[in-house]
Design a protein around this motif. Structure first.
Motif, PDB file in Angstrom:
ATOM      1  N   PHE A 118      -0.989   5.634   0.220  1.00 26.77           N
ATOM      2  CA  PHE A 118      -1.589   6.962   0.125  1.00 26.77           C
ATOM      3  C   PHE A 118      -2.343   7.097  -1.197  1.00 26.77           C
ATOM      4  O   PHE A 118      -3.469   7.602  -1.239  1.00 26.77           O
ATOM      5  CB  PHE A 118      -0.511   8.035   0.238  1.00 26.77           C
ATOM      6  N   ALA A 119      -1.715   6.664  -2.293  1.00 27.76           N
ATOM      7  CA  ALA A 119      -2.359   6.725  -3.608  1.00 27.76           C
ATOM      8  C   ALA A 119      -3.683   5.971  -3.601  1.00 27.76           C
ATOM      9  O   ALA A 119      -4.689   6.432  -4.154  1.00 27.76           O
ATOM     10  CB  ALA A 119      -1.421   6.157  -4.675  1.00 27.76           C
ATOM     11  N   ASP A 120      -3.688   4.827  -2.966  1.00 27.87           N
ATOM     12  CA  ASP A 120      -4.918   4.046  -2.841  1.00 27.87           C
ATOM     13  C   ASP A 120      -5.978   4.840  -2.087  1.00 27.87           C
ATOM     14  O   ASP A 120      -7.122   4.968  -2.531  1.00 27.87           O
ATOM     15  CB  ASP A 120      -4.602   2.738  -2.107  1.00 27.87           C
ATOM     16  N   MET A 176      -0.083  -5.865  -3.808  1.00 23.10           N
ATOM     17  CA  MET A 176      -1.137  -5.404  -2.912  1.00 23.10           C
ATOM     18  C   MET A 176      -1.884  -4.223  -3.522  1.00 23.10           C
ATOM     19  O   MET A 176      -3.121  -4.151  -3.450  1.00 23.10           O
ATOM     20  CB  MET A 176      -0.550  -5.023  -1.553  1.00 23.10           C
ATOM     21  N   ALA A 177      -1.151  -3.307  -4.128  1.00 27.11           N
ATOM     22  CA  ALA A 177      -1.796  -2.168  -4.790  1.00 27.11           C
ATOM     23  C   ALA A 177      -2.747  -2.654  -5.878  1.00 27.11           C
ATOM     24  O   ALA A 177      -3.854  -2.123  -6.043  1.00 27.11           O
ATOM     25  CB  ALA A 177      -0.737  -1.240  -5.377  1.00 27.11           C
ATOM     26  N   SER A 178      -2.339  -3.662  -6.610  1.00 30.44           N
ATOM     27  CA  SER A 178      -3.208  -4.232  -7.649  1.00 30.44           C
ATOM     28  C   SER A 178      -4.415  -4.905  -7.040  1.00 30.44           C
ATOM     29  O   SER A 178      -5.523  -4.824  -7.585  1.00 30.44           O
ATOM     30  CB  SER A 178      -2.405  -5.223  -8.498  1.00 30.44           C
ATOM     31  N   ASN A 179      -4.222  -5.556  -5.912  1.00 26.53           N
ATOM     32  CA  ASN A 179      -5.351  -6.202  -5.235  1.00 26.53           C
ATOM     33  C   ASN A 179      -6.385  -5.183  -4.778  1.00 26.53           C
ATOM     34  O   ASN A 179      -7.559  -5.532  -4.595  1.00 26.53           O
ATOM     35  CB  ASN A 179      -4.855  -6.991  -4.026  1.00 26.53           C
ATOM     36  N   LYS A 180      -5.957  -3.944  -4.585  1.00 21.62           N
ATOM     37  CA  LYS A 180      -6.883  -2.881  -4.199  1.00 21.62           C
ATOM     38  C   LYS A 180      -7.544  -2.227  -5.413  1.00 21.62           C
ATOM     39  O   LYS A 180      -8.302  -1.278  -5.269  1.00 21.62           O
ATOM     40  CB  LYS A 180      -6.159  -1.820  -3.368  1.00 21.62           C
ATOM     41  N   TRP A 206      -1.510  12.971  -8.669  1.00 20.69           N
ATOM     42  CA  TRP A 206      -0.837  13.101  -7.388  1.00 20.69           C
ATOM     43  C   TRP A 206       0.651  12.876  -7.641  1.00 20.69           C
ATOM     44  O   TRP A 206       1.027  11.915  -8.316  1.00 20.69           O
ATOM     45  CB  TRP A 206      -1.353  12.081  -6.380  1.00 20.69           C
ATOM     46  N   LEU A 207       1.493  13.757  -7.117  1.00 18.08           N
ATOM     47  CA  LEU A 207       2.932  13.670  -7.281  1.00 18.08           C
ATOM     48  C   LEU A 207       3.537  13.220  -5.952  1.00 18.08           C
ATOM     49  O   LEU A 207       3.468  13.944  -4.951  1.00 18.08           O
ATOM     50  CB  LEU A 207       3.508  15.017  -7.714  1.00 18.08           C
ATOM     51  N   LEU A 208       4.128  12.030  -5.951  1.00 17.29           N
ATOM     52  CA  LEU A 208       4.568  11.399  -4.711  1.00 17.29           C
ATOM     53  C   LEU A 208       6.042  11.028  -4.822  1.00 17.29           C
ATOM     54  O   LEU A 208       6.457  10.352  -5.776  1.00 17.29           O
ATOM     55  CB  LEU A 208       3.733  10.149  -4.419  1.00 17.29           C
ATOM     56  N   ARG A 209       6.824  11.469  -3.861  1.00  9.76           N
ATOM     57  CA  ARG A 209       8.257  11.179  -3.864  1.00  9.76           C
ATOM     58  C   ARG A 209       8.579  10.070  -2.872  1.00  9.76           C
ATOM     59  O   ARG A 209       8.288  10.173  -1.678  1.00  9.76           O
ATOM     60  CB  ARG A 209       9.051  12.438  -3.504  1.00  9.76           C
ATOM     61  N   SER A 210       9.195   9.000  -3.358  1.00  9.88           N
ATOM     62  CA  SER A 210       9.623   7.908  -2.480  1.00  9.88           C
ATOM     63  C   SER A 210      11.130   7.698  -2.507  1.00  9.88           C
ATOM     64  O   SER A 210      11.670   7.011  -1.646  1.00  9.88           O
ATOM     65  CB  SER A 210       8.940   6.596  -2.883  1.00  9.88           C
ATOM     66  N   GLU A 211      11.818   8.278  -3.507  1.00  8.10           N
ATOM     67  CA  GLU A 211      13.248   8.045  -3.695  1.00  8.10           C
ATOM     68  C   GLU A 211      14.078   9.266  -3.339  1.00  8.10           C
ATOM     69  O   GLU A 211      13.753  10.387  -3.725  1.00  8.10           O
ATOM     70  CB  GLU A 211      13.532   7.678  -5.153  1.00  8.10           C
TER      71      GLU A 211
END
Length: 550
Positions: A272-274, A315-319, A248-253
């Motif tokens: 979203f990645a989660d 949080m991402a790691s917790n998921k 998945w290619l996700l732009r945040s910057e």
């Protein structure tokens, strides 16, 4: 490429609301009245995301529930534009130029606070020392990779023994990586990525900066460069570290400007990645300095949990996702420390070395301000081979490039060992590194060996249990202990003086296949001098000299 973000609480909306860029974080008080429940997660999580939690024993909880849609509708009705939503942090990012709209939103009973965005000058510190090669046509990958197939990329793969996983047939098949970055110009057209598109390995893409943008033109190339280190396939010139994974290619910057909203964008992208079932996230972004020096982060902020984006990584790691982060490129600047979210407690933070395994002077150093070893590991980030906009291979510098190299191989390692958790994979990589028992501020645990990491996930219990780590050493009044336990057992931790007298003793109960990290923080009674640290199990005794330097 490293960017800067600030958080400023709004105390006087009448004066501060006039400041550009008119984007705000709105914090909700609760998720009351939500139509979603933790007992029916298929309404808001993909089956793959649910399975990842089941595989790692992770409970679905309220943080997984989407934000209350009625609250969102109320915000819209006040005249604001919704930019992003965050279920983990329970709020939304909005755009408005009207102080009256802000005041109306602030008066809503379910709004607990509003934070405004600020701006700073973009810092770009990547891609030096280029060279060009002739590009060949893409061929199908084979399970047995020869060094010639890597082309110029062979040294960066070989340094961390990544070919050991590739030779066993692990190229990331069946795994999902999300690259969160600044843009992917050309990634839909370059020869280097033909095999991804032909084999439907690009699962999708999403722009969290501007939903109307074409992610593959008019944004930035940094994400494409990063992706190439993981996924490029030009036999004889470059082979990525996980070229058969799905992406998945996700732009945040937004590479042209810097706003607070980009931190919220990153969190929205990670959520979203989660939700789509990502296994590993790569993020080659970092934040520390700002245009207004009063808003700069301090070293004390680099404690793993103070900044919003560091909390997002945790949080991402917790998921259940493994998050690989660049350490930063400030090693030769007055700041010189790691940047956030490289300080995040759960991040696998990657520094840079050159082809001779020597520390690259630009690579940001640690430790985190709370004492955690950062960077966790290092890999080739000086002279790293990547693909440029011209569809040719180049050599560039930056921890932005060492991180994706590790990201891809960590994905292959997890593919080869699917029964382990994200933190167990992270710890195995750390254990395999060249200076695991003598970490330092420049290289962390050192340069990993992915063949060794794979072996360590299968070694006998009595060998694994010898892999205990304690830091800092020398210490003052606190010690941090890391202990991997492959079975359920009681472990006695002792500190013994040089006369053989036990000064400290405590029994810990560890579960099977668990990575345990804890602090011994009641050691003020110890006098200056040498002691023996002991970890005693039913099968082994681990002991090490430690030095108290009060």
């Amino acid at each position: 490429m490293f960017f800067s973000v600030i958080l400023v609480c709004i105390t006087s909306m009448q004066s501060e609301a006039q400041t550009a860029p008119n984007k705000y974080w709105v914090q909700f008080t609760d998720k009351n009245g939500s139509p979603f429940t933790v007992s029916n997660p298929s309404q808001y999580l993909s089956q793959r995301a649910i399975q990842r939690r089941l595989n790692q024993g992770i409970q679905i909880d309220e943080s997984d529930l989407p934000v209350n849609s009625a609250y969102v509708d109320s915000i819209i009705s006040k005249g604001a534009l919704i930019l992003t939503k965050s279920k983990w942090f329970n709020g939304v990012t909005i755009y408005t130029t009207s102080p009256a709209v802000i005041s109306a939103i602030q008066a809503l009973s379910f709004v607990s606070g509003i934070v405004k965005s600020g701006s700073s000058k973009k810092q770009i510190k990547e891609i030096d020392d280029k060279f060009q090669c002739e590009v060949a046509n893409t061929d199908a990958l084979t399970k047995s990779i020869k060094s010639a197939d890597y082309g110029s990329a062979y040294p960066q793969i070989h340094m961390v023994n990544g070919e050991a996983l590739h030779d066993m047939g692990y190229f990331g098949q069946g795994m999902v990586i999300s690259v969160i970055d600044a843009g992917f110009n050309g990634a839909n057209q370059l020869t280097a990525f033909d095999s991804l598109w032909q084999n439907q390995k690009i699962l999708g893409w999403k722009d969290f900066v501007n939903s109307q943008n074409d992610l593959f033109s008019g944004t930035h190339s940094h994400g494409m460069n990063v992706l190439s280190i993981i996924a490029a396939n030009i036999p004889g010139q470059i082979l990525g570290s996980a070229p058969k994974a799905s992406f998945w290619l996700l732009r945040s910057e937004d590479a042209s400007t810097e706003y607070l909203v980009e931190e919220d964008n990153w969190i929205a992208a990670a959520e979203f990645a989660d939700s789509v079932g990502t296994d590993v996230i790569n993020t080659s972004l970092g934040y520390n300095n700002f245009t207004d020096s009063l808003q700069n982060y301090t070293y004390s902020d680099m404690n793993g949990h103070s900044t919003k984006i560091a909390r997002g990584v945790n949080m991402a790691s917790n998921k259940g996702m493994l998050v690989v982060v660049s350490a930063g490129n400030d090693g030769s600047t007055p700041w010189h420390y790691i940047t956030t979210p490289g300080d995040a407690d759960s991040a696998l933070t990657v520094g840079a070395v050159d082809v001779n395994k020597d520390y690259a002077s630009f690579s940001s150093v640690g430790p985190a301000s709370d004492g955690d070893i950062k960077p966790n590991i290092t890999a080739m980030g000086k002279g790293t081979i990547y693909v440029g906009n011209d569809d040719m291979v180049h050599s560039g510098n930056g921890t932005s490039f060492s991180a994706p190299l590790i990201c891809g191989l960590a994905t292959c390692l997890w593919q080869a060992n699917p029964g382990f958790t994200n933190m167990q994979i992270k710890h195995a990589i750390e254990i395999s590194a060249s200076q695991y028992f003598t970490p330092d501020a420049q290289k962390g645990y050192g340069i990993p060996d992915f063949g060794l990491a794979h072996q360590m996930l299968h070694v006998e219990t009595n060998k694994i249990e010898k892999l205990v780590r304690i830091f800092p050493n020398p210490f003052k009044d606190k010690l941090v202990v890391e202990f991997y336990s492959s079975e359920s057992q009681n472990v006695t931790i002792e500190i013994v003086n040089m006369l053989g007298v036990t000064i400290y003793s405590k029994v810990f109960d560890f579960s099977s296949n668990s990575y345990n990290k804890f602090m011994l923080d009641n050691l003020q009674c110890l006098q200056q001098g040498t002691y023996i640290f002991k970890a005693v199990t039913a099968k082994n005794i681990f002991q090490k000299k430690i030095l108290n330097i009060k």
